[in-house]
Design a protein around this motif. Structure first.
Motif, PDB file in Angstrom:
ATOM      1  N   GLY A  66       1.002  -1.371   0.006  1.00 22.53           N
ATOM      2  CA  GLY A  66       0.084   0.089   0.089  1.00 22.53           C
ATOM      3  C   GLY A  66       0.792   1.217   0.127  1.00 22.53           C
ATOM      4  O   GLY A  66       0.501   2.291  -0.805  1.00 22.53           O
ATOM      5  N   LEU A  67       2.028   1.132   0.823  1.00 23.42           N
ATOM      6  CA  LEU A  67       2.848   2.250   0.667  1.00 23.42           C
ATOM      7  C   LEU A  67       3.395   2.659  -0.588  1.00 23.42           C
ATOM      8  O   LEU A  67       3.418   3.546  -0.882  1.00 23.42           O
ATOM      9  N   ALA A  68       3.816   1.426  -1.227  1.00 17.45           N
ATOM     10  CA  ALA A  68       4.412   1.726  -2.699  1.00 17.45           C
ATOM     11  C   ALA A  68       3.233   2.416  -3.548  1.00 17.45           C
ATOM     12  O   ALA A  68       3.518   3.301  -4.289  1.00 17.45           O
ATOM     13  N   SER A  79      -5.650   2.230  -0.657  1.00 18.80           N
ATOM     14  CA  SER A  79      -6.689   2.149   0.139  1.00 18.80           C
ATOM     15  C   SER A  79      -7.130   0.475   0.575  1.00 18.80           C
ATOM     16  O   SER A  79      -7.423  -0.074   1.411  1.00 18.80           O
ATOM     17  N   ILE A  80      -7.022  -0.030  -0.887  1.00 11.63           N
ATOM     18  CA  ILE A  80      -7.465  -1.576  -0.789  1.00 11.63           C
ATOM     19  C   ILE A  80      -6.580  -2.399   0.035  1.00 11.63           C
ATOM     20  O   ILE A  80      -6.750  -3.206   0.861  1.00 11.63           O
ATOM     21  N   ARG A  81      -4.981  -2.137  -0.074  1.00 10.93           N
ATOM     22  CA  ARG A  81      -4.045  -2.744   0.717  1.00 10.93           C
ATOM     23  C   ARG A  81      -4.069  -2.667   2.164  1.00 10.93           C
ATOM     24  O   ARG A  81      -4.156  -3.448   3.039  1.00 10.93           O
ATOM     25  N   TRP A  82      -4.288  -1.142   2.461  1.00 11.07           N
ATOM     26  CA  TRP A  82      -4.232  -0.679   3.894  1.00 11.07           C
ATOM     27  C   TRP A  82      -5.453  -1.281   4.394  1.00 11.07           C
ATOM     28  O   TRP A  82      -5.688  -1.693   5.792  1.00 11.07           O
ATOM     29  N   GLU A  83      -6.753  -1.433   3.895  1.00  8.88           N
ATOM     30  CA  GLU A  83      -7.845  -1.837   4.630  1.00  8.88           C
ATOM     31  C   GLU A  83      -7.689  -3.301   4.675  1.00  8.88           C
ATOM     32  O   GLU A  83      -8.066  -3.788   5.879  1.00  8.88           O
ATOM     33  N   ARG A  84      -7.083  -4.246   3.916  1.00  9.03           N
ATOM     34  CA  ARG A  84      -6.731  -5.572   4.301  1.00  9.03           C
ATOM     35  C   ARG A  84      -6.018  -5.881   5.497  1.00  9.03           C
ATOM     36  O   ARG A  84      -6.146  -6.459   6.294  1.00  9.03           O
ATOM     37  N   ALA A  85      -4.893  -4.867   5.254  1.00  8.97           N
ATOM     38  CA  ALA A  85      -3.926  -4.862   6.597  1.00  8.97           C
ATOM     39  C   ALA A  85      -4.548  -4.613   7.781  1.00  8.97           C
ATOM     40  O   ALA A  85      -4.418  -5.374   8.976  1.00  8.97           O
ATOM     41  N   ALA A  86      -5.387  -3.603   8.050  1.00 14.86           N
ATOM     42  CA  ALA A  86      -6.212  -3.314   9.046  1.00 14.86           C
ATOM     43  C   ALA A  86      -7.005  -4.238   9.542  1.00 14.86           C
ATOM     44  O   ALA A  86      -7.235  -4.514  10.775  1.00 14.86           O
ATOM     45  N   GLY A  91      -2.667  -1.283  13.077  1.00 13.19           N
ATOM     46  CA  GLY A  91      -3.433  -0.124  13.749  1.00 13.19           C
ATOM     47  C   GLY A  91      -2.477   1.144  12.650  1.00 13.19           C
ATOM     48  O   GLY A  91      -3.407   2.129  12.522  1.00 13.19           O
ATOM     49  N   GLU A  92      -1.450   0.951  12.234  1.00 19.30           N
ATOM     50  CA  GLU A  92      -0.923   2.077  11.404  1.00 19.30           C
ATOM     51  C   GLU A  92      -1.702   1.957   9.887  1.00 19.30           C
ATOM     52  O   GLU A  92      -1.607   3.193   9.252  1.00 19.30           O
ATOM     53  N   ALA A  93      -2.090   0.884   9.482  1.00 16.06           N
ATOM     54  CA  ALA A  93      -2.759   0.989   8.268  1.00 16.06           C
ATOM     55  C   ALA A  93      -4.116   1.456   8.734  1.00 16.06           C
ATOM     56  O   ALA A  93      -4.577   2.283   7.597  1.00 16.06           O
ATOM     57  N   ALA A 121      -7.265   2.925  15.043  1.00 17.41           N
ATOM     58  CA  ALA A 121      -5.889   3.220  15.024  1.00 17.41           C
ATOM     59  C   ALA A 121      -5.632   3.938  16.760  1.00 17.41           C
ATOM     60  O   ALA A 121      -4.523   3.323  17.028  1.00 17.41           O
ATOM     61  N   ALA A 122      -6.420   4.745  16.962  1.00 15.24           N
ATOM     62  CA  ALA A 122      -6.023   5.346  18.203  1.00 15.24           C
ATOM     63  C   ALA A 122      -6.156   4.415  19.410  1.00 15.24           C
ATOM     64  O   ALA A 122      -5.467   4.314  20.123  1.00 15.24           O
ATOM     65  N   ASP A 123      -7.181   3.774  19.316  1.00 17.39           N
ATOM     66  CA  ASP A 123      -7.296   2.700  20.488  1.00 17.39           C
ATOM     67  C   ASP A 123      -6.368   1.413  20.461  1.00 17.39           C
ATOM     68  O   ASP A 123      -5.812   1.121  21.437  1.00 17.39           O
ATOM     69  N   ALA A 124      -5.460   1.349  19.231  1.00 15.06           N
ATOM     70  CA  ALA A 124      -4.590   0.630  19.002  1.00 15.06           C
ATOM     71  C   ALA A 124      -3.031   1.214  19.696  1.00 15.06           C
ATOM     72  O   ALA A 124      -2.339   0.569  19.724  1.00 15.06           O
ATOM     73  N   GLY A 125      -3.268   2.300  19.868  1.00 14.47           N
ATOM     74  CA  GLY A 125      -2.078   3.101  20.674  1.00 14.47           C
ATOM     75  C   GLY A 125      -1.331   3.924  19.602  1.00 14.47           C
ATOM     76  O   GLY A 125      -0.265   4.366  19.854  1.00 14.47           O
ATOM     77  N   VAL A 126      -1.765   4.371  18.284  1.00 13.83           N
ATOM     78  CA  VAL A 126      -1.245   4.795  17.342  1.00 13.83           C
ATOM     79  C   VAL A 126      -1.172   6.281  17.658  1.00 13.83           C
ATOM     80  O   VAL A 126      -2.401   7.116  17.377  1.00 13.83           O
ATOM     81  N   VAL A 127      -0.229   7.158  18.027  1.00 19.99           N
ATOM     82  CA  VAL A 127      -0.442   8.366  18.735  1.00 19.99           C
ATOM     83  C   VAL A 127      -0.853   9.573  17.806  1.00 19.99           C
ATOM     84  O   VAL A 127      -1.686  10.338  18.253  1.00 19.99           O
TER      85      VAL A 127
END
Length: 288
Positions: A66-68, A79-86, A91-93, A121-127
């Motif tokens: 997704g980053l690439a 968005s497709i890659r990050w939604e799958r990772a999420a 949490g960062e995805a 992501a916030a609940d997962a601790g991503v500041v």
């Protein structure tokens, strides 16, 4: 990542920008989310200790794919890659999906959905997600997200307590604005005097969209030893190596070598790599 107009889409290292496999977190609960399917998938994925988690390579592969795509301007694919990772617990995805929905990159702009992903992501601790969530609640996102200052202050305080400078600056700005003396009511004068408006408070800091840590993929190798040897050949001051093991199924195990450092250091390496015709993926952002 790269320009100030882009998100801190990379993994956050504790200034919030991305770390690699050392900073993995599972989701917490997503209250009030419009993403019931995401929450269901999360429940199925569980929240186990990620140390030795075989799904970690899957999350890494999806995140960096997704980053690439993001760096190449293929925001829908990102968005497709990050939604799958999420859905697999990254949490960062989820934070990066919040960025995409907030700005309408590759998806329909929707502040409510951005809040839902930031919440996960916030609940997962991503500041940085905690800070962005607080800022969205403070200002609202017309037409589909009403302001909620009490919730906004909760998340701003949480991000500030974790040491995020923009959150601290915003709380200081709000405190200064609240402490400004209010004019005392006065009787209507016989002769009206001109009223000088008080200066507007300083603008709030922008959303956290600029990474403090960036990554570029140097190459993929059949063994960790080969990746380590290649790093000795291409390493540059200010960069650290990160090696991610990826299970490619029938193709066996491969090892991705990443150069990690400040955005300026990574960009300088990519300039060098282009001249030497060696790997640097993703490099500068390009439109499709």
């Amino acid at each position: 990542m790269v320009s100030s107009s882009e998100e801190n889409i990379t993994r956050l290292g504790e200034a919030d920008t991305v770390t690699g496999s050392t900073m993995r977190s599972c989701f917490g609960k997503a209250a009030g989310s419009r993403l019931a399917v995401a929450v269901l998938a999360l429940a199925l994925a569980g929240c186990a200790d990620t140390k030795g988690d075989p799904m970690q390579t899957v999350r890494d592969s999806l995140f960096y794919d997704g980053l690439a795509a993001f760096h190449e301007g293929y925001y829908k694919e990102a968005s497709i890659r990050w939604e799958r990772a999420a859905h697999f617990g990254d949490g960062e995805a989820a934070r990066n999906l919040g960025h995409l929905y907030r700005q309408g990159l590759g998806v329909d702009q929707d502040a409510a959905i951005a809040v839902a992903w930031y919440q996960i992501a916030a609940d997962a601790g991503v500041v940085s997600a905690q800070y962005n969530l607080g800022m969205l609640y403070m200002s609202g996102g017309a037409p589909n997200l009403a302001p909620n200052p009490s919730v906004g202050m909760y998340w701003l305080n949480k991000a500030a307590a974790a040491g995020l400078p923009p959150a601290k600056a915003e709380l200081e700005r709000l405190a200064a604005a609240a402490s400004e003396p209010k004019p005392e009511p006065v009787a209507t004068p016989v002769v009206a005097m001109p009223v000088v408006a008080a200066p507007d408070p300083a603008p709030a800091p922008a959303f956290v969209d600029t990474p403090e840590t960036a990554r570029a993929q140097v190459g993929s190798y059949r063994s960790r030893k080969d990746a380590e040897a290649d790093w000795k050949r291409v390493r540059k001051p200010g960069l650290e190596p990160e090696i991610i093991e990826v299970n490619m199924g029938e193709r066996g195990r491969w090892y991705r070598l990443l150069a990690v450092g400040t955005p300026d250091a990574v960009e300088a390496y990519c300039d060098y790599a282009a001249k030497q015709k060696v790997g640097c993926w993703p490099g500068r952002s390009r439109q499709p």
